[in-house]
Scaffold this active site. Sequence first.
Site, PDB file in Angstrom:
ATOM      1  N   HIS A   1      57.510  23.993  20.121  1.00  0.00           N
ATOM      2  CA  HIS A   1      56.229  23.932  19.414  1.00  0.00           C
ATOM      3  C   HIS A   1      55.793  22.475  19.225  1.00  0.00           C
ATOM      4  CE1 HIS A   1      55.748  28.262  17.757  1.00  0.00           C
ATOM      5  NE2 HIS A   1      56.372  28.253  18.928  1.00  0.00           N
TER       6      HIS A   1
ATOM      7  N   GLU B   1      52.106  36.576  22.025  1.00  0.00           N
ATOM      8  CA  GLU B   1      53.379  36.587  21.296  1.00  0.00           C
ATOM      9  C   GLU B   1      53.346  35.610  20.133  1.00  0.00           C
ATOM     10  OE1 GLU B   1      57.645  35.193  20.556  1.00  0.00           O
ATOM     11  OE2 GLU B   1      55.798  34.093  21.025  1.00  0.00           O
ATOM     12  N   GLU B   2      52.741  34.447  20.363  1.00  0.00           N
ATOM     13  CA  GLU B   2      52.773  33.384  19.364  1.00  0.00           C
ATOM     14  C   GLU B   2      51.952  33.697  18.117  1.00  0.00           C
ATOM     15  OE1 GLU B   2      54.762  31.046  19.388  1.00  0.00           O
ATOM     16  OE2 GLU B   2      55.236  30.403  21.413  1.00  0.00           O
TER      17      GLU B   2
ATOM     18  N   ASP C   1      63.151  34.035  26.477  1.00  0.00           N
ATOM     19  CA  ASP C   1      62.406  33.108  25.628  1.00  0.00           C
ATOM     20  C   ASP C   1      63.197  31.815  25.489  1.00  0.00           C
ATOM     21  OD1 ASP C   1      60.568  32.087  23.576  1.00  0.00           O
ATOM     22  OD2 ASP C   1      60.019  34.173  23.216  1.00  0.00           O
TER      23      ASP C   1
ATOM     24  N   ASP D   1      58.276  26.874  25.791  1.00  0.00           N
ATOM     25  CA  ASP D   1      58.166  28.108  25.005  1.00  0.00           C
ATOM     26  C   ASP D   1      56.778  28.700  25.303  1.00  0.00           C
ATOM     27  OD1 ASP D   1      58.139  30.123  23.112  1.00  0.00           O
ATOM     28  OD2 ASP D   1      58.061  28.786  21.395  1.00  0.00           O
TER      29      ASP D   1
ATOM     30  N   HIS E   1      56.735  36.123  27.337  1.00  0.00           N
ATOM     31  CA  HIS E   1      55.340  35.888  26.926  1.00  0.00           C
ATOM     32  C   HIS E   1      54.739  34.702  27.662  1.00  0.00           C
ATOM     33  CE1 HIS E   1      55.639  32.440  23.992  1.00  0.00           C
ATOM     34  NE2 HIS E   1      56.829  32.919  23.735  1.00  0.00           N
TER      35      HIS E   1
END
Length: 345
Positions: free
Chosen positions: A317, A203-204, A226, A174, A61
């Site tokens: 994140h 994706e998130e 990922d 990420d 992603h």
Amino acid sequence: MVKELLKKLSNAHGISGSEGSVAEVIRGEVAAYVDEITEDTMGNLITVKKGDDFTILLAAHMDEIGLMVKFIDERGFVRFVTVGGWFDATLYAQRVVLHGTKGTVSGVIGGKPPHVMTDEDRKKPLKVDDMFIDVGATSAEEAAGLGIEVGTPVTLDREFRELAHNRVTGKCFDNRAGCAMLIKALQLADSPHTIYGVFTVQEEVGLKGAKTAAYRLNPDCAIATDTTIPGDHPGIERKDVSLLMGEGPVITIIDNNGRGLIASRKMIAWLKKAAAEGEIKVQLEVGKGGTTDATSIHLERGGIPSTTLSIATRYIHSPVEVLDLADLEGGVALLVEALKTKPEL
């Protein structure tokens, strides 16, 4: 070099639903190594390396978590919502980039200063609703004149940096780490099979792009690339997360306690065999939280045998994610080795 590629990808900007600038970077990296490049209606960048009738989907992603403008007050302060999974306190006092209609605008995330907080204020967790973005404007009209409007995407203003011991830090590893793995695999792999290299969107915010791409392509099997969480720093214990940075890429067995992906055992065996033959050290993951594009992919059509190949990455994140470049290089090597063959499905 994978380091320079990761740097370029990490420094690029593209929140969920606004991945176009990242896609352009990727397009430039892979164009000379694939037979086809297309973009679907969702914005997924779909590449094809043609081979025989057996098809393997590799998905990474492109999107990063970020923010979006929801309101500009009469003094020019910008209120926002989060796009993707943030821990709210991480955002306070960060520099940001607003991607407006007239170009990029710098800003900072502000809130109530600690000097004027009451005892009750200090006991409360800091929330996004208590924060705002200050771009220096003194009115809503000035902010609008800068090209800022409702719906303007916002990303963190952080750049890639090298740390000690072959480790690096930056925003959105990420999943720009997964994108780097996939790009290098497309550049280096010599496979007899047809390879779909798909750089997915959104994706998130719900694994959305992977779902539509997998349905359209209907591959024989799939791997999502990922990042995942290691258990090797203060605040987390190995009994909860057994993975370590520097010990190789990670093959997923299950994630999110099985509510996300329960990987195909045949796909796991294929990657483990490739790792053994290539003398590439790998780790296995049984995860409690989080999931990847593989969850959407493996449920499409009549079911697509899938797993995830991840890089153990600290502080995901957040604006200061950290990984070991040796793991990333190992992930590339494993994909290249595996693509010489196919799983016994």
